[in-house]
Design an enzyme around this catalytic site. Structure first.
Site, PDB file in Angstrom:
ATOM      1  N   LYS A  13       0.830  -1.213   0.000  1.00  0.00           N
ATOM      2  CA  LYS A  13       0.000   0.000   0.000  1.00  0.00           C
ATOM      3  C   LYS A  13       0.860   1.257   0.000  1.00  0.00           C
ATOM      4  O   LYS A  13       0.623   2.182  -0.769  1.00  0.00           O
ATOM      5  CB  LYS A  13      -0.936   0.025   1.224  1.00  0.00           C
ATOM      6  CG  LYS A  13      -1.849  -1.191   1.350  1.00  0.00           C
ATOM      7  CD  LYS A  13      -2.793  -1.069   2.541  1.00  0.00           C
ATOM      8  CE  LYS A  13      -2.120  -1.093   3.889  1.00  0.00           C
ATOM      9  NZ  LYS A  13      -1.524  -2.377   4.267  1.00  0.00           N
ATOM     10  N   ARG A  88      -9.062   0.761   9.402  1.00  0.00           N
ATOM     11  CA  ARG A  88      -8.689  -0.628   9.686  1.00  0.00           C
ATOM     12  C   ARG A  88      -9.760  -1.332  10.498  1.00  0.00           C
ATOM     13  O   ARG A  88      -9.601  -2.510  10.803  1.00  0.00           O
ATOM     14  CB  ARG A  88      -7.392  -0.634  10.486  1.00  0.00           C
ATOM     15  CG  ARG A  88      -6.127  -0.916   9.655  1.00  0.00           C
ATOM     16  CD  ARG A  88      -4.986  -0.768  10.614  1.00  0.00           C
ATOM     17  NE  ARG A  88      -3.774  -1.450  10.318  1.00  0.00           N
ATOM     18  CZ  ARG A  88      -2.702  -0.883   9.776  1.00  0.00           C
ATOM     19  NH1 ARG A  88      -2.750   0.359   9.350  1.00  0.00           N
ATOM     20  NH2 ARG A  88      -1.591  -1.570   9.645  1.00  0.00           N
ATOM     21  N   ARG A 127      12.051  -6.332   4.329  1.00  0.00           N
ATOM     22  CA  ARG A 127      11.777  -4.938   3.966  1.00  0.00           C
ATOM     23  C   ARG A 127      12.616  -3.937   4.774  1.00  0.00           C
ATOM     24  O   ARG A 127      12.820  -4.121   5.971  1.00  0.00           O
ATOM     25  CB  ARG A 127      10.285  -4.704   4.256  1.00  0.00           C
ATOM     26  CG  ARG A 127       9.782  -3.351   3.919  1.00  0.00           C
ATOM     27  CD  ARG A 127       8.297  -3.373   3.840  1.00  0.00           C
ATOM     28  NE  ARG A 127       7.623  -3.322   5.133  1.00  0.00           N
ATOM     29  CZ  ARG A 127       6.316  -3.138   5.255  1.00  0.00           C
ATOM     30  NH1 ARG A 127       5.549  -3.016   4.206  1.00  0.00           N
ATOM     31  NH2 ARG A 127       5.765  -3.101   6.445  1.00  0.00           N
ATOM     32  N   ARG A 161      11.821  -1.662  10.309  1.00  0.00           N
ATOM     33  CA  ARG A 161      10.784  -1.367  11.299  1.00  0.00           C
ATOM     34  C   ARG A 161      10.801  -2.402  12.430  1.00  0.00           C
ATOM     35  O   ARG A 161      10.958  -3.584  12.198  1.00  0.00           O
ATOM     36  CB  ARG A 161       9.415  -1.390  10.633  1.00  0.00           C
ATOM     37  CG  ARG A 161       9.128  -0.120   9.872  1.00  0.00           C
ATOM     38  CD  ARG A 161       7.885  -0.229   9.066  1.00  0.00           C
ATOM     39  NE  ARG A 161       6.741  -0.766   9.789  1.00  0.00           N
ATOM     40  CZ  ARG A 161       5.509  -0.738   9.317  1.00  0.00           C
ATOM     41  NH1 ARG A 161       5.265  -0.189   8.152  1.00  0.00           N
ATOM     42  NH2 ARG A 161       4.527  -1.238  10.007  1.00  0.00           N
ATOM     43  N   ARG A 172      -0.110  -8.946  13.471  1.00  0.00           N
ATOM     44  CA  ARG A 172      -0.658  -7.956  12.519  1.00  0.00           C
ATOM     45  C   ARG A 172      -1.600  -8.633  11.526  1.00  0.00           C
ATOM     46  O   ARG A 172      -2.643  -8.081  11.167  1.00  0.00           O
ATOM     47  CB  ARG A 172       0.484  -7.232  11.788  1.00  0.00           C
ATOM     48  CG  ARG A 172       1.142  -6.192  12.694  1.00  0.00           C
ATOM     49  CD  ARG A 172       2.528  -5.839  12.201  1.00  0.00           C
ATOM     50  NE  ARG A 172       2.522  -4.988  11.025  1.00  0.00           N
ATOM     51  CZ  ARG A 172       3.572  -4.819  10.230  1.00  0.00           C
ATOM     52  NH1 ARG A 172       4.690  -5.460  10.471  1.00  0.00           N
ATOM     53  NH2 ARG A 172       3.492  -4.020   9.198  1.00  0.00           N
TER      54      ARG A 172
HETATM   55  P1  AMP Z   1       1.280   0.390   9.201  1.00  0.00           P
HETATM   56  O1  AMP Z   1       2.489   1.210   8.920  1.00  0.00           O
HETATM   57  O2  AMP Z   1       0.071   0.861   8.471  1.00  0.00           O
HETATM   58  O3  AMP Z   1       1.526  -1.088   9.017  1.00  0.00           O
HETATM   59  O4  AMP Z   1       0.942   0.585  10.757  1.00  0.00           O
HETATM   60  C1  AMP Z   1       1.880   0.224  11.775  1.00  0.00           C
HETATM   61  C2  AMP Z   1       1.146   0.049  13.103  1.00  0.00           C
HETATM   62  O5  AMP Z   1       0.526   1.287  13.470  1.00  0.00           O
HETATM   63  C3  AMP Z   1       0.008  -0.972  13.097  1.00  0.00           C
HETATM   64  O6  AMP Z   1       0.460  -2.300  13.295  1.00  0.00           O
HETATM   65  C4  AMP Z   1      -0.832  -0.456  14.262  1.00  0.00           C
HETATM   66  O7  AMP Z   1      -0.237  -0.765  15.504  1.00  0.00           O
HETATM   67  C5  AMP Z   1      -0.743   1.050  14.069  1.00  0.00           C
HETATM   68  N1  AMP Z   1      -1.805   1.559  13.143  1.00  0.00           N
HETATM   69  C6  AMP Z   1      -1.612   2.168  11.936  1.00  0.00           C
HETATM   70  N2  AMP Z   1      -2.774   2.532  11.377  1.00  0.00           N
HETATM   71  C7  AMP Z   1      -3.739   2.133  12.241  1.00  0.00           C
HETATM   72  C8  AMP Z   1      -5.153   2.208  12.225  1.00  0.00           C
HETATM   73  N3  AMP Z   1      -5.817   2.757  11.188  1.00  0.00           N
HETATM   74  N4  AMP Z   1      -5.831   1.703  13.295  1.00  0.00           N
HETATM   75  C9  AMP Z   1      -5.183   1.163  14.345  1.00  0.00           C
HETATM   76  N5  AMP Z   1      -3.844   1.037  14.425  1.00  0.00           N
HETATM   77  C10 AMP Z   1      -3.115   1.526  13.384  1.00  0.00           C
END
Ligand code: AMP
Length: 216
Positions: A13, A88, A127, A161, A172
């Site tokens: 994404k 989400r 990654r 990360r 996740r």
């Molecule tokens: P991402 O970079 O989108 O994979 O997000 C990394 C982490 O941030 C996720 O595993 C969640 O802990 C938190 N996170 C990001 N976006 C959301 C969301 N829309 N709702 C809840 N937690 C989020």
């Protein structure tokens, strides 16, 4: 045009959102990036969400909805917004609908990036990103041309990360299937869902997304 990129962690994404930003003057709203920024600047909220993020769990709807509301009300996006990693949960999806109405905008389409779980684990484990400009790399499929310099900005500041490891990834993925995958049906029922093959090459996926956006 306002769009959502929907898909499990590692579906690509962020990579595709960045391409759309470059090509269409769109603004990427990634709640993951916003939360990581809050953590690294050490805000109260950032400290509160750090352990939750490292474990791979979702932070509360209230926090991420607040972050998106702030951006929607203060940011100008001539080409529209790309929601990346938001919504989400069904609660976040309802809140986004209400927020868009409040700011006089509409959601034009939702592009689901479909990928299989084994491919995700492989992708995520290798990654890394440039800490300076955010360019995404992979140890098997997309190494920088020079090992110690980002192809885009030349910085030598690569970051892995904390949540890109096998244990956190399983959490996740579970969070995705339990809480986020119902959004596929939610947006299908609203006639907004389109699906692309997220396992295609980066350019192939970009072309499929372009095709999906051209139908809106
Ligand atoms: P991402 O970079 O989108 O994979 O997000 C990394 C982490 O941030 C996720 O595993 C969640 O802990 C938190 N996170 C990001 N976006 C959301 C969301 N829309 N709702 C809840 N937690 C989020």
């Amino acid at each position: 045009m306002n769009i959502i990129l929907l898909g499990p962690p590692g579906a690509g994404k962020g990579t595709q959102a960045r391409k759309l930003v470059d090509e269409r003057d769109m603004v990427q709203l990634s709640t993951g990036d916003m939360l990581r920024a809050a953590r690294s600047s050490g805000t109260e909220m950032g400290n509160k969400v750090a352990a939750i993020m490292d474990a791979g769990e979702l932070v509360t709807d209230e926090i991420v909805i607040g972050l998106i509301e702030e951006q929607l009300t203060t940011t100008k996006a001539p080409g529209g917004f790309i929601f990346d990693g938001f919504p989400r949960t069904l609660g976040q999806a309802d809140a986004l609908g209400a927020l868009l109405i409040k700011v006089g905008q509409t959601l034009d389409t939702v592009v689901e990036m479909a990928v299989d779980d084994a491919a995700l684990v492989k992708r995520i484990s290798g990654r890394f990103t440039c800490g300076s400009c955010g360019e995404v790399y992979h140890q098997d499929t997309k190494r920088p041309a020079k090992a110690d310099a980002c192809d885009e900005c030349g910085a030598n500041d690569f970051k892995h990360r904390a949540d890109d490891n096998a244990d956190a990834l399983k959490v996740r993925l579970l969070e995705y299937y339990k809480k986020t995958s119902p959004l596929i049906g939610y947006y299908y029922a609203k006639d907004l869902l389109q699906s692309v093959d997220g396992l295609d090459s980066m350019d192939g996926v970009a072309a499929s997304i372009k095709g999906a956006l051209s139908t809106v």
